[in-house]
Structures are given as structure tokens and as C-alpha cells.
Write a protein that holds these residues in place. Structure first.
Motif, PDB file in Angstrom:
ATOM      1  N   ILE A 267      40.700 -33.685 -46.765  1.00  0.00           N
ATOM      2  CA  ILE A 267      39.344 -33.929 -46.402  1.00  0.00           C
ATOM      3  C   ILE A 267      39.185 -35.448 -44.853  1.00  0.00           C
ATOM      4  CG2 ILE A 267      37.240 -34.524 -45.815  1.00  0.00           C
ATOM      5  CD1 ILE A 267      36.525 -33.578 -49.109  1.00  0.00           C
ATOM      6  N   GLY A 268      39.209 -35.114 -44.072  1.00  0.00           N
ATOM      7  CA  GLY A 268      39.334 -36.579 -42.967  1.00  0.00           C
ATOM      8  C   GLY A 268      38.400 -37.631 -43.424  1.00  0.00           C
ATOM      9  N   ARG A 269      38.701 -38.696 -43.128  1.00  0.00           N
ATOM     10  CA  ARG A 269      37.952 -39.789 -43.595  1.00  0.00           C
ATOM     11  C   ARG A 269      38.572 -41.435 -42.598  1.00  0.00           C
ATOM     12  NH1 ARG A 269      40.259 -39.993 -49.654  1.00  0.00           N
ATOM     13  NH2 ARG A 269      38.727 -41.927 -49.771  1.00  0.00           N
ATOM     14  N   LYS A 270      37.475 -41.859 -42.911  1.00  0.00           N
ATOM     15  CA  LYS A 270      37.354 -43.375 -42.211  1.00  0.00           C
ATOM     16  C   LYS A 270      36.907 -44.471 -43.850  1.00  0.00           C
ATOM     17  CE  LYS A 270      39.024 -42.753 -37.966  1.00  0.00           C
ATOM     18  NZ  LYS A 270      38.817 -41.141 -37.597  1.00  0.00           N
ATOM     19  N   ASP A 271      37.127 -44.683 -44.707  1.00  0.00           N
ATOM     20  CA  ASP A 271      36.379 -45.823 -45.130  1.00  0.00           C
ATOM     21  C   ASP A 271      36.912 -47.072 -45.786  1.00  0.00           C
ATOM     22  OD1 ASP A 271      37.634 -45.030 -48.130  1.00  0.00           O
ATOM     23  OD2 ASP A 271      37.387 -43.055 -46.850  1.00  0.00           O
ATOM     24  N   MET A 272      36.434 -47.655 -46.587  1.00  0.00           N
ATOM     25  CA  MET A 272      37.144 -49.346 -46.462  1.00  0.00           C
ATOM     26  C   MET A 272      35.838 -49.472 -47.899  1.00  0.00           C
ATOM     27  SD  MET A 272      36.473 -52.651 -44.625  1.00  0.00           S
ATOM     28  CE  MET A 272      35.398 -53.054 -43.985  1.00  0.00           C
ATOM     29  N   GLU A 273      36.721 -49.974 -48.250  1.00  0.00           N
ATOM     30  CA  GLU A 273      36.097 -51.183 -49.741  1.00  0.00           C
ATOM     31  C   GLU A 273      36.110 -52.672 -50.168  1.00  0.00           C
ATOM     32  OE1 GLU A 273      37.800 -48.996 -53.265  1.00  0.00           O
ATOM     33  OE2 GLU A 273      36.968 -46.941 -52.664  1.00  0.00           O
ATOM     34  N   VAL A 274      35.291 -53.017 -50.063  1.00  0.00           N
ATOM     35  CA  VAL A 274      35.820 -54.586 -49.972  1.00  0.00           C
ATOM     36  C   VAL A 274      35.387 -55.142 -51.720  1.00  0.00           C
ATOM     37  CG1 VAL A 274      35.078 -56.752 -48.889  1.00  0.00           C
ATOM     38  CG2 VAL A 274      35.203 -54.646 -47.236  1.00  0.00           C
ATOM     39  N   TYR A 275      36.177 -55.907 -52.212  1.00  0.00           N
ATOM     40  CA  TYR A 275      35.710 -56.389 -53.803  1.00  0.00           C
ATOM     41  C   TYR A 275      36.241 -57.903 -53.035  1.00  0.00           C
ATOM     42  CZ  TYR A 275      37.633 -51.919 -55.384  1.00  0.00           C
ATOM     43  OH  TYR A 275      37.407 -50.079 -54.687  1.00  0.00           O
ATOM     44  N   GLY A 276      34.922 -58.408 -53.985  1.00  0.00           N
ATOM     45  CA  GLY A 276      34.803 -59.664 -53.520  1.00  0.00           C
ATOM     46  C   GLY A 276      34.655 -59.785 -55.513  1.00  0.00           C
ATOM     47  N   LEU A 277      34.553 -61.046 -55.812  1.00  0.00           N
ATOM     48  CA  LEU A 277      34.301 -61.501 -57.310  1.00  0.00           C
ATOM     49  C   LEU A 277      32.950 -61.379 -58.553  1.00  0.00           C
ATOM     50  CD1 LEU A 277      35.013 -65.902 -56.847  1.00  0.00           C
ATOM     51  CD2 LEU A 277      36.919 -63.532 -58.160  1.00  0.00           C
ATOM     52  N   THR A 278      32.153 -60.410 -57.463  1.00  0.00           N
ATOM     53  CA  THR A 278      30.701 -60.864 -58.455  1.00  0.00           C
ATOM     54  C   THR A 278      30.172 -58.782 -57.922  1.00  0.00           C
ATOM     55  OG1 THR A 278      29.000 -61.358 -57.064  1.00  0.00           O
ATOM     56  CG2 THR A 278      30.052 -63.085 -58.929  1.00  0.00           C
ATOM     57  N   GLY A 279      30.879 -58.517 -56.703  1.00  0.00           N
ATOM     58  CA  GLY A 279      30.409 -57.226 -56.776  1.00  0.00           C
ATOM     59  C   GLY A 279      31.668 -56.717 -55.284  1.00  0.00           C
ATOM     60  N   THR A 280      30.861 -55.501 -54.970  1.00  0.00           N
ATOM     61  CA  THR A 280      31.767 -54.363 -54.352  1.00  0.00           C
ATOM     62  C   THR A 280      31.147 -53.320 -52.934  1.00  0.00           C
ATOM     63  OG1 THR A 280      33.444 -53.722 -56.235  1.00  0.00           O
ATOM     64  CG2 THR A 280      33.126 -52.774 -53.593  1.00  0.00           C
ATOM     65  N   ILE A 281      31.175 -53.799 -51.746  1.00  0.00           N
ATOM     66  CA  ILE A 281      30.848 -52.858 -50.242  1.00  0.00           C
ATOM     67  C   ILE A 281      32.095 -52.003 -50.159  1.00  0.00           C
ATOM     68  CG2 ILE A 281      30.450 -53.324 -48.529  1.00  0.00           C
ATOM     69  CD1 ILE A 281      30.634 -56.362 -49.475  1.00  0.00           C
ATOM     70  N   PHE A 282      30.900 -50.674 -50.622  1.00  0.00           N
ATOM     71  CA  PHE A 282      31.867 -49.561 -50.382  1.00  0.00           C
ATOM     72  C   PHE A 282      30.939 -48.970 -48.620  1.00  0.00           C
ATOM     73  CE2 PHE A 282      31.848 -49.538 -54.617  1.00  0.00           C
ATOM     74  CZ  PHE A 282      32.901 -49.360 -55.207  1.00  0.00           C
ATOM     75  N   ALA A 283      31.779 -48.857 -47.760  1.00  0.00           N
ATOM     76  CA  ALA A 283      31.368 -48.179 -46.394  1.00  0.00           C
ATOM     77  C   ALA A 283      31.924 -46.713 -46.305  1.00  0.00           C
ATOM     78  CB  ALA A 283      32.039 -49.324 -45.367  1.00  0.00           C
ATOM     79  N   ASP A 284      31.106 -45.953 -46.803  1.00  0.00           N
ATOM     80  CA  ASP A 284      31.888 -44.583 -47.056  1.00  0.00           C
ATOM     81  C   ASP A 284      32.174 -44.233 -45.905  1.00  0.00           C
ATOM     82  OD1 ASP A 284      31.569 -44.985 -49.761  1.00  0.00           O
ATOM     83  OD2 ASP A 284      29.488 -44.562 -49.341  1.00  0.00           O
ATOM     84  N   ASN A 285      31.444 -44.177 -45.080  1.00  0.00           N
ATOM     85  CA  ASN A 285      31.934 -43.433 -43.349  1.00  0.00           C
ATOM     86  C   ASN A 285      30.418 -44.308 -42.485  1.00  0.00           C
ATOM     87  OD1 ASN A 285      28.835 -42.944 -43.601  1.00  0.00           O
ATOM     88  ND2 ASN A 285      29.522 -40.954 -45.385  1.00  0.00           N
TER      89      ASN A 285
END
Length: 364
Positions: A267-285
């Protein structure tokens, strides 16, 4: 989403009319990039005017002229002749990546600004020549990525900079699709995407550049200390001369990015996961963002956001190009479109190619 973009386009057009601004005089260099349709699909809204198109392939020129109702008088076989006769303010390059250097060589001495499709160049050597020309002749040299327009990526950086998830530790960026042939790109596009000279490689160049671009931005321009890459050719029947899968690990003193660039995703995708010390940011699309805050050992609280498009000129490369050329905005240092960011991108990609070929880590 299309409705929202139309509203934004109409809004900016009405603003231009109200302000009495002249449209940007834009030339197009090349037609064999599959994304060239963007420049034609938006040409009637009023913020730019296509004054000429350089394309030596007469058959391809006639195809686009017929498809978009263009006069053949707009077409030139030679870019330099176009630039001398039509005197555009900027050129949008939509040929193969190897041609980016030639576009800058023609445009820069004439004081014409340039925007290329990602990546900046086929090699670090080409990129360095382009940078030298841009600086010598004081032109803007921008690189356009689709993910530069994603509101999720910009919100992710805002949250990271605010300390929401703690200090940055790791980023994972995944980009790609089933492969150029499998998704049915046009023959003129396919012919150079799978050519190692004209594209600089395969999936590593085509999609690896996204992660390098985003991480350079998130790190505020900090250069990495090493790059390790592994490539594979999983579709030799479709991509006989280039790799179609790449995993690139880019190490920094206090962080790491893992770039997964592939022409083998189902499946075509452009996504990013950003991991910090206390949480995570998911840019799903483009529009969906999730923020997951840690609770205990494996628990978490997660919030999901559907983000609206960014304000003009940021949702559109041609609006942004005009704003930069006309000095309406100044790009921040190491902006996603900026030359300094994309020179670091080229360093990372060059190191990744070398690492994959030698089977060893490349240190900066």
C-alpha cells in the motif's frame, strides 16, 4: 480534501486580484516527470503564468498541448532559448533528476530562480555544482517534496519543539509504493525512474530523500555522524538496473533516524513516527496525527487529530515559489524546501549508496 484545496486556491486567487499582484512568470523545463500535471492543473487560478515550456521531445510536447489545451507556440526545444526570449522569473524543473544540474546551469547565470522536484540532484557532486551556481548568481534553488505540505509533519515538529514528548530519541520514516511499473506510471516517467544514471539509483533516491529531508528539518540542520544502508532488488523483472528497497540508518550524537524507502510496499505510504523520552507522535498521513503519551511500563494515553490544510502559500509548491521569489516570505533556516537542508539530504543519500555498495558504515 480536494474541496478544501479548491477553497484555498480560490481564496489566494481573490487575494491576488485584490492586491493587484502580477502573476509569477514561470517556465517549465521538461515534461517526462509524472508530477508535471500539477503545474498544468493549477495554471488558470491566477498566481502564475506559464510563459514557456522546454521539451525537445515533440511527441511528448504535442501530447501535453492537446491534453491541456496549450498552444504549441509555448513550446521550445531549447531551455536557453526559452529563457532568453520569454525572460521568466522562475523555472519549475519536471525532467529527470540528472537534468536538474543543466537547468540550474542555464537559469542561474540569467538570474532565474529554480524549483526542482525531489531529490535535489542525482549525486552530491551535481548538488555541489548547483549550490555554487545558485550562490554565485544569487538565485533561490528550492526542492519540492509532497510531504513538505503535510500539516501533520508541521504539527509534529511543533509538538517536538514544545517538549510535548520529551527530547528526541528516534524517528522512523516510511515512504513508497508497489513500484513504478506496478502502479502504472507513464512510459516516459518509468524509463528514467529505473535508470541509475538519470535517477541516481532506484527506491533509495526516489523515496529515501523524504526521510533525510524531514530528519534534517527536525534536527534543525544538525549533520549526522554516520550512515549505514542495506539495499535489495526484490523485483528484478521490473527494476533490473536499480535497487527497489532500501533501509537507511542515520546516526546523530543523541538521536537516530531509520528510513525505510521501498518500491515493495503493498500500500502506498508516506508516514513518520517521532519518539521522545515520554511519548510518541505518529504522522499517519497528510491529515491524521496521533499523540501517544506513556503511562507506566506499556500503557499509554492516545489522542487522534484530523488536521486542516496549512494556510497559503504552504499547501502548494507554486504558491510558495512565487512567495519566495517575490520576497513575500523568507524560508526559515533548514526549511524543508531550502538549499541548505537539501545539501545535507544529498550527503546522506550519497553516504547511503556508498554504504550499501561497500557493506559498511560511512562516517561523516
Amino acid at each position: 480534501m480536494k474541496t478544501l484545496l479548491c477553497i484555498l486556491t480560490l481564496s489566494i486567487f481573490l487575494q491576488l486580484q485584490a492586491q493587484g499582484q502580477e502573476p509569477l512568470k514561470l517556465a517549465v523545463a521538461g515534461l517526462d516527470h509524472g508530477h508535471v500535471g500539477w503545474v498544468f492543473n493549477s495554471m488558470n487560478r491566477g498566481d502564475y503564468e506559464i510563459v514557456g515550456i522546454a521539451e525537445p521531445n515533440r511527441e511528448l510536447a504535442e501530447k501535453y498541448a492537446k491534453q491541456h489545451g496549450l498552444s504549441m507556440e509555448l513550446f521550445f526545444e531549447d531551455l536557453e532559448k526559452l529563457l532568453d526570449e520569454k525572460k521568466p522569473e522562475a523555472v519549475a524543473a519536471f525532467g529527470n533528476t540528472f537534468q536538474h544540474l543543466a537547468v540550474v546551469e542555464a537559469a542561474a547565470p540569467r538570474g532565474v530562480h529554480v524549483m526542482v522536484e525531489k531529490p535535489l540532484a542525482v549525486s552530491l557532486e551535481h548538488a555541489q555544482k548547483m549550490k555554487a551556481l545558485a550562490e554565485k548568481h544569487n538565485i533561490h534553488l528550492l526542492t519540492n517534496y509532497e510531504t513538505s505540505w503535510y500539516p501533520t509533519n508541521h504539527r509534529a515538529k511543533e509538538l517536538l519543539d514544545s517538549g510535548k514528548v520529551g527530547n528526541l530519541q528516534k524517528v522512523v520514516v516510511r515512504d513508497g509504493h508497489r513500484g513504478p511499473k506496478k502502479i502504472g506510471v507513464g512510459p516516459e516517467f518509468l524509463s528514467w525512474l529505473i535508470d541509475p544514471k538519470l535517477n541516481g539509483g532506484g527506491a533509495l533516491m526516489d523515496f529515501g530523500c523524504y526521510g533525510a529531508n524531514l530528519m534534517t528539518w527536525l534536527m534543525d540542520g544538525e549533520r549526522p555522524i554516520s550512515v549505514t544502508a542495506v539495499t535489495q532488488q526484490l523485483q528484478p523483472e521490473n527494476n533490473p538496473q536499480v535497487e527497489d528497497d532500501a533501509t537507511i540508518i542515520v546516526n546523530y550524537p543523541n538521536a537516530q533516524v531509520i528510513i525505510q524507502a521501498s518500491w515493495n510496499w503493498p500500500i502506498g505510504r508516506k508516514d513518520m513516527e517521532v519518539y521522545g523520552l515520554t511519548g510518541t507522535i505518529f504522522a499517519d498521513n497528510r491529515n491524521q496525527l496521533r499523540v501517544r503519551m506513556a503511562e507506566g511500563y506499556d500503557g499509554f494515553d492516545e489522542q487522534t487529530y484530523l488536521l486542516p490544510e496549512m494556510e497559503p502559500p504552504y499547501p502548494d509548491p507554486f504558491m510558495l515559489l512565487k512567495a519566495v521569489v517575490r520576497n513575500e516570505i523568507k524560508l526559515p533556516e533548514y526549511d524543508l524546501y531550502s538549499l541548505e537542508n537539501n545539501m545535507t539530504v544529498m550527503e546522506i543519500l550519497q553516504a547511503a549508496k556508498e554504504s550499501a555498495e561497500k557493506g559498511e558504515t560511512i562516517y561523516f
